[in-house]
Design an enzyme around this catalytic site. Sequence first.
Site, PDB file in Angstrom:
ATOM      1  N   CYS B  83       0.822  -1.215   0.000  1.00  0.00           N
ATOM      2  CA  CYS B  83       0.000   0.000   0.000  1.00  0.00           C
ATOM      3  C   CYS B  83       0.855   1.263   0.000  1.00  0.00           C
ATOM      4  CB  CYS B  83      -0.929   0.005   1.208  1.00  0.00           C
ATOM      5  SG  CYS B  83      -1.711  -1.587   1.494  1.00  0.00           S
ATOM      6  N   SER B 208     -11.115   0.721   4.681  1.00  0.00           N
ATOM      7  CA  SER B 208     -11.061   1.432   3.403  1.00  0.00           C
ATOM      8  C   SER B 208     -11.622   0.514   2.320  1.00  0.00           C
ATOM      9  CB  SER B 208      -9.631   1.848   3.083  1.00  0.00           C
ATOM     10  OG  SER B 208      -8.773   0.735   3.113  1.00  0.00           O
ATOM     11  N   ILE B 210     -12.379  -1.057  -1.728  1.00  0.00           N
ATOM     12  CA  ILE B 210     -11.695  -1.458  -2.960  1.00  0.00           C
ATOM     13  C   ILE B 210     -11.848  -0.289  -3.928  1.00  0.00           C
ATOM     14  CG2 ILE B 210     -11.876  -3.037  -4.936  1.00  0.00           C
ATOM     15  CD1 ILE B 210     -12.831  -5.166  -2.826  1.00  0.00           C
ATOM     16  N   LYS B 331     -10.016   5.944   3.788  1.00  0.00           N
ATOM     17  CA  LYS B 331     -11.342   5.431   4.123  1.00  0.00           C
ATOM     18  C   LYS B 331     -12.431   5.971   3.191  1.00  0.00           C
ATOM     19  CE  LYS B 331     -14.835   3.689   6.106  1.00  0.00           C
ATOM     20  NZ  LYS B 331     -15.505   3.649   4.805  1.00  0.00           N
ATOM     21  N   HIS B 335      -8.844   3.791  -1.558  1.00  0.00           N
ATOM     22  CA  HIS B 335      -7.480   3.294  -1.369  1.00  0.00           C
ATOM     23  C   HIS B 335      -7.064   2.423  -2.555  1.00  0.00           C
ATOM     24  CE1 HIS B 335      -3.874   1.790   0.302  1.00  0.00           C
ATOM     25  NE2 HIS B 335      -4.354   0.833   1.080  1.00  0.00           N
TER      26      HIS B 335
END
Lengths: 155, 390
Positions: B83, B208, B210, B331, B335
């Site tokens: 990430c 968060s 997809i 969130k 993300h």
Amino acid sequence: MHMLPYTQEVIRLYKEGIFFDARNLELKYQMPVKRIEKFFEGLEKGKIFATRCNNCGELYFPPQMDCPVCRNNDMSWEEVSGNAKLETYTIIETTPTSFQKYGSYVIAIGLLESGVRVLSWLRIDDFTKIKIGMNIVLKTEKNDDGGYTYIFEAP
Amino acid sequence: MGNRVAIVGIGHSKFGKRNDVSLNELAWEAIKAALDDSGLSQKDISFMSVGNFGYWSEEILPAVTVAEYAGIKCGSLRTEAACSSGSAALKIAYDHITSGSGKIAMAMGLEKMYNSPNSTIIELIGRAGNYFWEFENFGLTFPGYYALYATRYLHDFGYSEEDLCEAPVKAHHYGSKNKYAQFQKEITVEECMKSKYVARPLKIYDSSPITDGAAAVILASEDIARKINDTPVYIKGLGNATGSSYLGKRDDFTGLEAGRRAAEIAYKSAGISDPKNSFDLLEVHDCFSIAEVMAYEDLGIASKGKGLNMLKEHQTYHDGKFPVNPDGGLKAKGHPIGATGISQAVEITKQLRNEADPGRQVSINRGMALQHNIGGTGHYAYVTIYSRGD
Ligand SMILES: [Zn+2]
């Protein structure tokens, strides 16, 4: 022979703006475990093994046959006691597809008496009885698929 | 040093379920915007890094397909740091300039998650840790990783799940004011509490989403930065660290050790001794509600155990003492894994230029901002510090 998979179904979806891949890719890895085979042999005999560096004394779990501190591979297998204290846990409610047959399950991290931490499932009938700091025991067992694994139990 | 690097162009796509565009088309939305913002052309760029986690989208060489689509021919690569792949791309572009290899570089981030079904995504992202000893045998999921921290944090410091819901309430408040955000509606603590558990104690609203999305920044060396852009935003310091892959190798489940180390290195490189009184805003990695709270503490903005209290007291709203994620964060903004780090850099640049939307523009006094971008669950950690002017 068609180079592109122009079936009726694909044409319908294509009109909605999405082209569905017709080439399947199956990923199933082949992971060498030859050097840590003794760990799996141990599970079958009801024992949980870690490895210890004969030079610096570092204890490794998961077991590994190289000590990066000493840069050598002079390691011994050592059975560890399953007695542990629960450090933290979660109950997995949204499970991966490949785990769906198990329903919800508890994943716990326990600090073993020997000083290593292990992440594993925790078997307990009543989820509300789980408490941080409680005594748990790591045991080996044969699973539904006929393989061996290790799992925490609340006494 | 005399070799400082500044952001001179920014671009950002709309985040969300973007089945209206392909991977390359989505990347182009951000690249085109960044080129337009800087006034530069593709030929001016001497290196391009592309933060992308991939696996759920079809291209194995996304840097190449994107470069071709965007008319870019300089050297390129794809960076993977889970990430924080975007921050890794930023570091590569930054190093390209500080090393003297070139004067202008592009760092972009890109993720097209909806090119696979949800079940595949959960399956893939659950592997973002130690595959064999965590996923293969025990089916640990990505929310599960952070849930292990949430359980212990709530236990040790006496907070409730309701308290944690303050994080998504704030995120959605700012998402509602950000036109690029995936979620643009406010939520309440009650709605959060009613949402389904994914990994106890974390619920859907603690998590968060997809997301498909792309973001791009153009970096230039300081000797030419001001000629390209009136308000260059300088990278003042960077820090990064790697945590253990196996969670059993960690001894603290109330904070991310790698995040603390990355912050320490970044503070040192930027000459910051008092993080509580240095920044106009912070962009932190709030992939889950607990992650935002731990970030406050790992960065030294809140003392241990007080992070959630700071959130409850609204100190991290845009008009509070420590504005955090005035763009809606991971969130509510969304993300898109590899794009998140660059999206944070875009937001910081926008804020320091005083160009953010009304209702979420923070007051710029010190001209300094911090970016905190975590890969996995403190598996990778990148902290970057920015300043406007000197
Ligand atoms: Zn050793």
